[in-house]
Design a protein around this motif. Structure first.
Motif, mmCIF file in Angstrom:
data_model
loop_
_atom_site.group_PDB
_atom_site.id
_atom_site.type_symbol
_atom_site.label_atom_id
_atom_site.label_comp_id
_atom_site.label_asym_id
_atom_site.label_seq_id
_atom_site.Cartn_x
_atom_site.Cartn_y
_atom_site.Cartn_z
ATOM 1 N N UNK A 54 0.831 -1.194 0.000
ATOM 2 C CA UNK A 54 0.000 0.000 0.000
ATOM 3 C C UNK A 54 0.874 1.256 0.000
ATOM 4 N N UNK A 55 0.398 2.341 -0.597
ATOM 5 C CA UNK A 55 1.165 3.596 -0.590
ATOM 6 C C UNK A 55 1.435 4.039 0.842
ATOM 7 N N UNK A 56 2.658 4.452 1.115
ATOM 8 C CA UNK A 56 3.025 4.896 2.457
ATOM 9 C C UNK A 56 3.327 6.383 2.464
ATOM 10 N N UNK A 57 3.203 6.990 3.633
ATOM 11 C CA UNK A 57 3.465 8.414 3.764
ATOM 12 C C UNK A 57 4.942 8.702 3.945
ATOM 13 N N UNK A 58 5.268 9.960 3.802
ATOM 14 C CA UNK A 58 6.659 10.372 3.994
ATOM 15 C C UNK A 58 6.691 11.830 4.435
ATOM 16 N N UNK A 59 7.052 12.042 5.700
ATOM 17 C CA UNK A 59 7.200 13.403 6.205
ATOM 18 C C UNK A 59 8.589 13.907 5.828
ATOM 19 N N UNK A 60 8.648 15.114 5.331
ATOM 20 C CA UNK A 60 9.930 15.675 4.921
ATOM 21 C C UNK A 60 10.791 16.089 6.102
ATOM 22 N N UNK A 61 11.861 16.811 5.808
ATOM 23 C CA UNK A 61 12.768 17.243 6.867
ATOM 24 C C UNK A 61 13.257 18.662 6.606
ATOM 25 N N UNK A 62 13.660 19.284 7.689
ATOM 26 C CA UNK A 62 14.267 20.611 7.601
ATOM 27 C C UNK A 62 15.773 20.444 7.530
ATOM 28 N N UNK A 63 16.392 21.136 6.617
ATOM 29 C CA UNK A 63 17.826 21.002 6.400
ATOM 30 C C UNK A 63 18.595 21.238 7.703
ATOM 31 N N UNK A 64 19.492 20.333 8.035
ATOM 32 C CA UNK A 64 20.346 20.405 9.222
ATOM 33 C C UNK A 64 19.545 20.454 10.526
ATOM 34 N N UNK A 65 18.383 19.848 10.535
ATOM 35 C CA UNK A 65 17.557 19.796 11.733
ATOM 36 C C UNK A 65 18.300 19.020 12.834
ATOM 37 N N UNK A 66 18.600 19.681 13.968
ATOM 38 C CA UNK A 66 19.352 18.987 15.034
ATOM 39 C C UNK A 66 18.601 17.791 15.618
ATOM 40 N N UNK A 67 17.254 17.812 15.555
ATOM 41 C CA UNK A 67 16.467 16.701 16.092
ATOM 42 C C UNK A 67 16.636 15.428 15.274
ATOM 43 N N UNK A 114 17.981 9.666 14.214
ATOM 44 C CA UNK A 114 19.263 9.401 13.542
ATOM 45 C C UNK A 114 19.076 9.398 12.019
ATOM 46 N N UNK A 115 18.094 10.146 11.546
ATOM 47 C CA UNK A 115 17.705 10.150 10.139
ATOM 48 C C UNK A 115 18.866 10.487 9.202
ATOM 49 N N UNK A 116 19.577 11.571 9.478
ATOM 50 C CA UNK A 116 20.660 11.980 8.582
ATOM 51 C C UNK A 116 21.797 10.958 8.569
ATOM 52 N N UNK A 117 22.034 10.334 9.699
ATOM 53 C CA UNK A 117 23.125 9.369 9.804
ATOM 54 C C UNK A 117 22.822 8.079 9.053
ATOM 55 N N UNK A 118 21.611 7.581 9.171
ATOM 56 C CA UNK A 118 21.283 6.274 8.586
ATOM 57 C C UNK A 118 20.635 6.346 7.206
ATOM 58 N N UNK A 119 19.916 7.416 6.929
ATOM 59 C CA UNK A 119 19.289 7.560 5.613
ATOM 60 C C UNK A 119 20.232 8.230 4.617
ATOM 61 N N UNK A 120 20.955 9.260 5.106
ATOM 62 C CA UNK A 120 21.849 10.034 4.245
ATOM 63 C C UNK A 120 21.155 10.482 2.964
ATOM 64 N N UNK A 121 20.054 11.230 3.090
ATOM 65 C CA UNK A 121 19.331 11.652 1.884
ATOM 66 C C UNK A 121 20.198 12.547 1.008
ATOM 67 N N UNK A 122 20.178 12.276 -0.268
ATOM 68 C CA UNK A 122 21.017 13.058 -1.182
ATOM 69 C C UNK A 122 20.592 14.517 -1.250
ATOM 70 N N UNK A 123 19.306 14.773 -0.920
ATOM 71 C CA UNK A 123 18.810 16.156 -0.936
ATOM 72 C C UNK A 123 19.446 16.997 0.176
ATOM 73 N N UNK A 124 19.910 16.316 1.245
ATOM 74 C CA UNK A 124 20.514 17.048 2.363
ATOM 75 C C UNK A 124 21.853 17.664 1.986
ATOM 76 N N UNK A 125 22.462 17.194 0.909
ATOM 77 C CA UNK A 125 23.768 17.716 0.500
ATOM 78 C C UNK A 125 23.657 19.079 -0.178
ATOM 79 N N UNK A 126 22.480 19.384 -0.713
ATOM 80 C CA UNK A 126 22.322 20.627 -1.471
ATOM 81 C C UNK A 126 21.356 21.619 -0.836
ATOM 82 N N UNK A 127 20.614 21.189 0.212
ATOM 83 C CA UNK A 127 19.648 22.113 0.812
ATOM 84 C C UNK A 127 20.382 23.180 1.618
ATOM 85 N N UNK A 128 19.737 24.315 1.812
ATOM 86 C CA UNK A 128 20.358 25.469 2.455
ATOM 87 C C UNK A 128 19.650 25.833 3.754
ATOM 88 N N UNK A 129 20.428 26.142 4.786
ATOM 89 C CA UNK A 129 19.937 26.658 6.067
ATOM 90 C C UNK A 129 18.738 25.858 6.584
#
Length: 273
Positions: A37-50, A127-142
């Protein structure tokens, strides 16, 4: 075409009629885990400390949690019923297996509900940034918000976005509180040893939930949601499925139902259909 569809639906209804609550729950869990079934996906804020905590593992592993939820209740209930059951007209082993079976179904319902919500919500773990390593996080700003992303670590593709709610917490609360209440209902008078056992069960359940926060495997609101989710399933299991841990009959006959020996009474039959 209508005739063909009608025949298909008739076959589906026939198969469905031959299944029980266990089959249906396991089927739903299987379909969710396959992500059919289609699953949801909440986005992220660039460099979010949480979401920037490192992954350090689990204080309480899934294997340990499931082993505890499955084996510990069986041992405790069998021992208590054999030692403290004063109603000689009721087979202690049968009664213990009936209540244990209902506990297991409550665990299954809990697990299915958790996995469905995880799939629907799609919340990033701490631990999203550590384990997922989204490629979008490399180019997003602030503090830019990224609403869609792709993980680059294959092992974590189906886990980095399953933070809400906490399954560990929900299952631990269900099992720990059910056993503590069971001891309260079935052992009288209670000794200091029994009270100590109840305290240990409750504190262990709470500790499991707290460890999910300190391990940075869940946000605090995921743990709270796990507790809230466990509560109605626990109440239903105890008060309805287990009849508040009161002996439901005076005479017990052996009957095979869903692979376990159950009490042959209208009360039990009503709860197993």
């Amino acid at each position: 075409m209508d005739v063909f569809c009608g025949k298909i639906m008739d076959k589906v209804k026939l198969v469905w009629s031959k299944t029980n609550r266990w089959h249906r729950a396991f089927l739903l869990l299987f379909l969710v885990e396959l992500r059919i079934f289609p699953s949801g996906q909440i986005g992220f804020t660039c460099k979010d400390p949480a979401l920037s905590h490192p992954f350090t593992g689990d204080t309480v592993s899934w294997k340990l949690l499931l082993a505890t939820c499955i084996l510990l209740p069986l041992v405790i209930i069998l021992i208590v019923e054999r030692k403290y059951n004063v109603d000689k007209s009721v087979n202690p082993k049968q009664l213990a297996l009936f209540w244990y079976r209902e506990h297991l179904f409550g665990v299954l319902v809990n697990l299915v509900t958790v996995q469905v919500l995880k799939s629907i919500v799609g919340s990033p773990r701490p631990h999203f940034f550590d384990t997922c390593s989204p490629k979008e996080a490399l180019t997003c700003q602030d503090s830019e918000y990224v609403d869609s992303y792709t993980c680059t670590k294959a092992h974590w593709l189906s886990q980095s976005d399953r933070s809400f709610p906490s399954g560990h917490t929900s299952l631990a609360i269900h099992t720990g509180f059910l056993l503590a209440y069971y001891l309260q209902r079935r052992i009288s008078p209670r000794s200091s040893g029994v009270v100590s056992a109840q305290v240990v069960l409750l504190l262990t359940a709470v500790y499991c939930g707290v460890s999910r926060i300190t391990d940075h495997r869940h946000h605090w609101w995921d743990v709270v949601a796990g507790v809230v989710l466990a509560a109605p399933i626990l109440v239903y299991t105890v008060l309805y499925s287990c009849s508040n841990f009161e002996c439901p009959v005076a005479n017990v006959d052996k009957e095979q139902s869903d692979g376990l020996i159950l009490n042959n009474t209208e009360t039990v039959e009503a709860r197993t259909t």
